[in-house]
Design an enzyme around this catalytic site. Structure first.
Site: not given
Ligand SMILES: NC(=O)C1=CN([C@@H]2O[C@H](COP(=O)(O)OP(=O)(O)OC[C@H]3O[C@@H](n4cnc5c(N)ncnc54)[C@H](O)[C@@H]3O)[C@@H](O)[C@H]2O)C=CC1
Ligand SMILES: N[C@@H](CC=O)C(=O)O
Ligand code: NA
Length: 440
Positions: A15, A46, A134, A207
């Site tokens: 994201v 990181r 959500v 959600k």
């Molecule tokens: N991937 C999706 O489709 C969706 C994700 N989300 C939410 O968005 C958020 C991010 O999700 P993603 O991008 O999919 O996860 P991801 O795992 O791809 O990205 C998270 C990033 O945060 C970094 N990270 C971890 N600890 C850290 C720290 N201490 N300092 C700096 N960076 C750090 C990780 O290295 C990673 O690159 C989560 O809360 C997830 O639930 C919400 C809706 C949809």
């Molecule tokens: N892991 C979640 C990401 C979005 O909120 C999903 O699959 O819906």
């Molecule tokens: Na939304």
């Protein structure tokens, strides 16, 4: 033009990287719409060396997201790290305490700490926005909070997890294994860092409880949600559902009742010609029933980098325009305690699969167990069908046979008692499968 809105982003994963790229790609349109530019000035991540396919040149780099949250030269802190506690929570609290608005996609954080964080945001008169948390790209929070402000909402339900809907769709359409479909959802960036949150239903529960707080003006109470995931759904259940005219979906349902609010997440059989059954793949759909508007359904991508970034950017645009409102619509102090309806009083139809030893009397004992609890059966399927044969291709006599029972509306309590009674009869040889049916 007014001063730019300076944004600091923590977490450059699926994201985060999309948000950085899209903010640059859409900078002109955003500046025109908001009357000022939205500019990423700093990031916290990181790994400085990873190629994310985005230009990070000229941005200030922080190793510690809490330090970024406290930096004097950002106006808004965007948290895209994830996780209920840990650095995400600490950084969001730090930013709010420092008087900065916060945008997050983190439903786990909001579901567990949303109320306390909302108090903090309201005290400091800053925004705490979580549209992306959500249903990914669907603007459902804006719809409930703003678009339906003049409605009394009675029910909000839907498919809220892209990963699970993607898995169930591919299992059905391509007869792929659960494991293979999950792996693909991870590759596509849909799944949570720990995918058990997706498949065990907790992500949907996070959600749902956020939606319930917004829709009903109650506290964000994750403990009030009954949760079951899709781990136990197998190819046999998917095929049986199809034969019976249903499709299996992981639904989240929050509903007002006479005595409280029912919040539940579980696999559900829905008629295969219903709108919700036709929602396939990573698509999410949210159905809202409200007194003035009637019924409303929103559908769209529930996960994925760009779709989720679209919601993060919508929140940033509101902040750039100077719009700040209580995070849950009503002031946090006014959110009432939710009175949870126990799952045992839930009423509906049920699909029950009991795998029994292939012995005379086995099916009859099941019928008796259900009849003793006053449950009316719509159908019972117990012949050695091709489905049974697939479980036991050799067709050996005495091998376990699945007996599927479809009930008319009854209570959860009655079903649980009937299943216990059937097990006590001694014919059941595997853990029973119980799937709730929503017929409308
Ligand atoms: N991937 C999706 O489709 C969706 C994700 N989300 C939410 O968005 C958020 C991010 O999700 P993603 O991008 O999919 O996860 P991801 O795992 O791809 O990205 C998270 C990033 O945060 C970094 N990270 C971890 N600890 C850290 C720290 N201490 N300092 C700096 N960076 C750090 C990780 O290295 C990673 O690159 C989560 O809360 C997830 O639930 C919400 C809706 C949809
Ligand atoms: N892991 C979640 C990401 C979005 O909120 C999903 O699959 O819906
Ligand atoms: Na939304």
């Amino acid at each position: 033009m007014a001063q730019s809105l300076r944004v600091g982003i923590a977490g450059l994963g699926t994201v985060g990287a999309s948000v950085v790229r899209l903010l640059d790609q859409q900078k002109d349109i955003l500046a025109a719409r908001c009357g000022r530019a939205i500019v990423v000035t700093a990031v916290a991540a990181r790994d400085r060396t990873r190629d994310r396919g985005i230009d990070l040149g000229g941005l200030q780099w922080y190793d510690d997201p809490v330090a970024l949250a406290d930096a004097p030269d950002i106006d808004v802190f965007v948290e895209l790290i994830g996780g209920e506690n840990g650095p995400a929570k600490k950084a969001v609290e730090t930013a709010l305490r420092a008087g900065k608005s916060v945008v997050t996609a983190n439903k786990a954080l909001i579901a567990h700490h949303g109320e306390a964080l909302a108090h903090l945001a309201e005290e400091r008169q800053v925004a705490l926005s979580f549209e992306a948390s959500v249903a990914g790209g669907i603007p459902v929070i804006k719809t409930v909070k703003e678009g339906l402000a003049g409605n009394r909402i009675s029910r909000i339900s839907g498919i809220l997890n892209g990963t699970c809907n993607y898995i169930l769709t591919r299992m059905e359409k391509e007869s792929l294994s659960f494991k293979k479909c999950l792996k693909q959802a991870q590759v596509l960036g849909y799944a949570e860092a720990d995918p058990t949150f997706d498949i065990d239903g907790y992500d949907t529960a996070h959600k749902l409880t956020i939606l319930a707080a917004l829709a009903f003006g109650v506290d964000v109470n994750i403990g009030a949600v009954y949760v079951e995931g899709i781990r136990s759904i197998d190819a046999f259940d998917i095929r049986m559902a199809k034969k019976l005219g249903y499709r299996i979906k992981l639904l989240g349902v929050a509903e007002r009742s006479e005595s409280g609010i029912e919040q539940r997440v579980h696999p559900t059989m829905v008629p295969d010609d219903s709108p919700i059954a036709r929602v396939m793949g990573v698509t999410n759909a949210v159905n809202i029933q409200a007194d003035a508007v009637g019924e409303l359904t929103l559908a769209g991508p529930g996960a994925g980098g760009d779709a989720t970034a679209s919601s993060v950017i919508a929140d940033l645009a509101d902040i750039a325009r100077g719009l700040v409102s209580p995070p849950f619509g009503a002031p946090a102090a006014s959110l009432g305690r939710s009175i949870q309806e126990p799952m045992q009083v839930h009423e509906g139809g049920y699909y029950v699969r009991l795998t029994v030893a292939d012995q005379p009397g086995a099916a009859a004992s099941i019928v008796t167990s259900f009849a003793d609890l006053g449950i009316s059966l719509e159908s019972i399927i117990q012949n050695r069908s091709e489905d049974a044969a697939q479980l036991d291709p050799a067709g050996r006599s005495g091998a376990p046979v699945p007996v599927v029972v479809i009930t008319y509306a009854t209570t959860e309590q009655a079903i649980r008692s009937a299943v216990d009674k059937a097990i006590a009869e001694g014919y059941v040889v595997e853990k029973p499968q119980v799937i709730r049916i929503e017929r409308e």
